[in-house]
Design an enzyme around this catalytic site. Structure first.
Site, mmCIF file in Angstrom:
data_model
loop_
_atom_site.group_PDB
_atom_site.id
_atom_site.type_symbol
_atom_site.label_atom_id
_atom_site.label_comp_id
_atom_site.label_asym_id
_atom_site.label_seq_id
_atom_site.Cartn_x
_atom_site.Cartn_y
_atom_site.Cartn_z
ATOM 1 N N CYS A 181 -6.797 7.152 4.623
ATOM 2 C CA CYS A 181 -6.246 7.477 5.947
ATOM 3 C C CYS A 181 -6.685 8.892 6.366
ATOM 4 O O CYS A 181 -6.451 9.855 5.640
ATOM 5 C CB CYS A 181 -4.721 7.383 5.911
ATOM 6 S SG CYS A 181 -3.982 7.872 7.478
ATOM 7 N N GLN A 238 0.832 -1.207 0.000
ATOM 8 C CA GLN A 238 0.000 0.000 0.000
ATOM 9 C C GLN A 238 0.870 1.262 0.000
ATOM 10 O O GLN A 238 1.757 1.418 0.853
ATOM 11 C CB GLN A 238 -0.930 0.045 1.214
ATOM 12 C CG GLN A 238 -1.954 1.166 1.040
ATOM 13 C CD GLN A 238 -2.800 1.441 2.251
ATOM 14 O OE1 GLN A 238 -2.275 1.782 3.309
ATOM 15 N NE2 GLN A 238 -4.100 1.288 2.103
#
Ligand SMILES: Cc1cc2nc3c(=O)[nH]c(=O)nc-3n(C[C@H](O)[C@H](O)[C@H](O)COP(=O)(O)O)c2cc1C
Length: 314
Positions: free
Chosen positions: A99, A70
């Site tokens: 996020c 990621q």
């Protein structure tokens, strides 16, 4: 349009968690039923700078066919360059567009990408050009539900799958994650958020027609969530030791400190857990920590045997 087939080796995986989903924890989860996993998020810039710390994050040889790398960042060219550098290290490249942490968002990365969907589109386009297998993990919107729009962008740019955390970025982790999400079925869609048991996984996938789910917090100290197995005390202690030893081989004496993140999880719902945690969290030596666990699990066994005996008598 025919739905893309999933390239993932199964329908339940370990979600990315910064500071948690390292090699040791991934190995523990794979051995107990996780079909695939992610690295924690890695900054595209740090890949371009060739920082040696990334070696601790990147997949190892023995797991490379089931781990996605990621990446996070906000520059389309940095992200696509980083993707091309590391893509052979894992099964696929995933873009972090979810996020919500301020440090990340204020640089326009993570869920910051959801504030500018045009930029998101360009980033996805550039990464798609280089990544052989490419997914995006995202949220349902910045401050309101607009997953339809996000989905359409991701699908039109040709992503291979989407991981959707059913909260807005603004929500951070508050409220309940929604599982009932727009899913016209054009690409495999995997749900994330509030999967705390194997039954949750079944409900989220079957009832809401998801292709699968990824588990984050629910796997901390409960890697059996992936298979739905009920661990015996023996299996629990074996797993705790495997985890402590794994962290020791990765981080040396600092492994004990890393393991503190898992103590609450491994002792959840057990008698005298709070008392034990207070002691265990202060231990700085690997062997001492293992001895403390043995002692504690013996005590738990005695308590549970007492309860069973009483039940049988009663
Ligand atoms: C400690 C922690 C670290 C996380 N780090 C990441 C990360 O690096 N990348 C990412 O996409 N999501 C990250 N997440 C979000 C999770 O992958 C997941 O989407 C979210 O926690 C909701 O799922 P859960 O209810 O199963 O925890 C993190 C979550 C936690 C709790």
């Amino acid at each position: 349009m025919v739905k893309k087939a999933s390239f993932l080796p199964g329908n339940i995986g370990l979600a990315p968690m910064a500071g948690i989903t390292d090699y040791t924890f991934r190995r523990i989860c794979f051995a107990r039923g996780a079909h695939f996993a992610f690295t924690e998020m890695i900054s595209a810039k740090s890949i371009l700078m060739n920082l040696s710390v990334n070696e601790t994050y990147l997949p190892r040889e023995d797991e490379k066919y089931k781990v996605g790398v990621q990446l996070f960042g906000s520059d389309p060219y940095e992200l696509s360059e980083a993707a091309s550098i590391v893509q052979e290290r894992g099964l696929w490249i995933d873009l972090n567009a979810g996020c919500p942490v301020n440090k990340v968002v204020k640089k326009g990365a993570g869920s910051g990408l959801l504030r500018d969907l045009h930029k998101l589109k360009i980033i996805v386009r550039e990464m798609r050009k280089v990544a052989k297998r490419f997914t995006v993990k995202t949220r349902i919107g910045w401050d309101k539900y607009e997953f339809e729009k996000i989905y359409d962008i991701l699908v039109s740019e040709g992503v291979d799958a989407i991981f959707i955390h059913g909260r807005t970025a603004k929500q951070m982790y508050s409220g309940e994650a929604v599982w009932d999400i727009y899913n016209p079925g054009l690409v495999p869609l995997y749900i994330s958020g509030d999967v705390y048991s194997h039954d949750d996984f079944k409900r989220a996938t079957e009832k809401y027609g998801m292709d699968g789910a990824i588990v984050a917090r629910g796997a901390i100290g409960n890697p059996w969530i992936f298979s739905g197995a009920k661990p015996s005390l023996n299996e629990r202690i074996k797993t705790v030791f495997e985890h402590i030893d794994g962290l020791y081989s990765e981080y040396g004496t600092h492994g004990v400190v890393e393991f503190r993140k898992f103590i609450a999880g491994y002792t959840k719902d057990l008698p005298y857990a709070r008392e034990f945690r207070n002691v265990a969290m202060k231990i700085t030596d690997t062997d001492e920590l293992k001895r403390a666990f043995i002692e504690y699990f013996r005590r738990v066994e005695n308590v549970l045997e007492g309860i069973y005996a009483q039940n049988e008598r009663g």
